[in-house]
Scaffold this motif. Sequence first.
Motif, mmCIF file in Angstrom:
data_model
loop_
_atom_site.group_PDB
_atom_site.id
_atom_site.type_symbol
_atom_site.label_atom_id
_atom_site.label_comp_id
_atom_site.label_asym_id
_atom_site.label_seq_id
_atom_site.Cartn_x
_atom_site.Cartn_y
_atom_site.Cartn_z
ATOM 1 N N THR A 1 37.332 20.620 43.486
ATOM 2 C CA THR A 1 37.535 19.242 43.029
ATOM 3 C C THR A 1 38.637 19.096 41.996
ATOM 4 O O THR A 1 39.243 18.034 41.895
ATOM 5 C CB THR A 1 36.243 18.694 42.403
ATOM 6 N N ARG A 2 38.881 20.146 41.213
ATOM 7 C CA ARG A 2 39.796 20.097 40.076
ATOM 8 C C ARG A 2 39.396 19.015 39.084
ATOM 9 O O ARG A 2 40.232 18.444 38.386
ATOM 10 C CB ARG A 2 41.242 19.876 40.545
ATOM 11 N N MET A 3 38.115 18.732 39.003
ATOM 12 C CA MET A 3 37.609 17.777 38.033
ATOM 13 C C MET A 3 36.738 18.497 37.008
ATOM 14 O O MET A 3 36.058 19.472 37.342
ATOM 15 C CB MET A 3 36.803 16.679 38.717
ATOM 16 N N ALA A 4 36.768 17.992 35.781
ATOM 17 C CA ALA A 4 35.988 18.608 34.710
ATOM 18 C C ALA A 4 34.507 18.562 35.038
ATOM 19 O O ALA A 4 33.921 17.488 35.158
ATOM 20 C CB ALA A 4 36.267 17.894 33.389
ATOM 21 N N THR A 5 33.915 19.730 35.193
ATOM 22 C CA THR A 5 32.509 19.854 35.574
ATOM 23 C C THR A 5 31.766 20.624 34.489
ATOM 24 O O THR A 5 32.223 21.686 34.057
ATOM 25 C CB THR A 5 32.387 20.586 36.920
ATOM 26 N N LEU A 6 30.662 20.077 34.038
ATOM 27 C CA LEU A 6 29.907 20.715 32.959
ATOM 28 C C LEU A 6 29.383 22.066 33.422
ATOM 29 O O LEU A 6 28.627 22.165 34.380
ATOM 30 C CB LEU A 6 28.751 19.810 32.527
ATOM 31 N N LYS A 7 29.802 23.119 32.730
ATOM 32 C CA LYS A 7 29.445 24.487 33.112
ATOM 33 C C LYS A 7 28.328 25.049 32.240
ATOM 34 O O LYS A 7 27.376 25.638 32.752
ATOM 35 C CB LYS A 7 30.682 25.380 33.016
#
Length: 253
Positions: A194-200
């Motif tokens: 996605t290249r989207m900021a995803t909470l890791k």
Amino acid sequence: MKKLKPTRWEIMAAIISHEIKDGEVMFLGMSTGGITMLLHTYVPGVGLALARRTHAPNCAITSTDSPDMERILGDNIKVISDANIYLGEIDIGLSSCAQVDKYGNQNIVCIGDYHKPSVRLVGPILQPTHLAYFKREIIAIDHAARNFVDKVDFISGVGHQDLGSKSRERIGLPGTGPCMIMTNLCVFDFPKETRMATLKWIYPGVSVDEVKEKTGFVHHYIPSRVPEAPLPTQEEIRLIREELDPDAVLLPR
């Protein structure tokens, strides 16, 4: 022996330490004090020193604007010339900003319309270079809803835009862009899909709801269940507290 409990800042320094590979070069830019200095300079500086003392003895930074860090960490920080900034030889950059969006685009120029801003900020300095040339970038920012926006008011550092996984190549940027957003609450990454900021990860004592409340972009990429961040080892905590920062000048305890 009593087990040492890491502080949030020590957890963050260890995460950065583990991100650094042997022989890599990190660039630390300018900081403006307060929590920005802590997130953007002290935490990664201790992280790099920790990497040099453990698994990456040949890593280095190009420069530091912190006399305290240079004085305290001394030989644990190997400073080299910053002449390689434009040659694609910087592996990891650290940048901070007033706004970041879900694609990792950054803004440190103005809040509101560029021609009639409500706030004029400090300006990008080397941020466009960071996000264009460095192999990967860690965005370090205080976690507040005003900082995490759905769309930045001005792009001073190009993230992954909104065109999919190859958007940076389409506009001719050689660096791979942001790989992480590190805040005082959590860590986001940018999955290739996605290249989207995803909470890791969230830090101990932080809830997903707290992160959502303080994140101003759409929450599609904040899962309902998120693991806690990996903790530093007991030896890593000992190194920080006894050898790297014994007086807690860099990382508050």
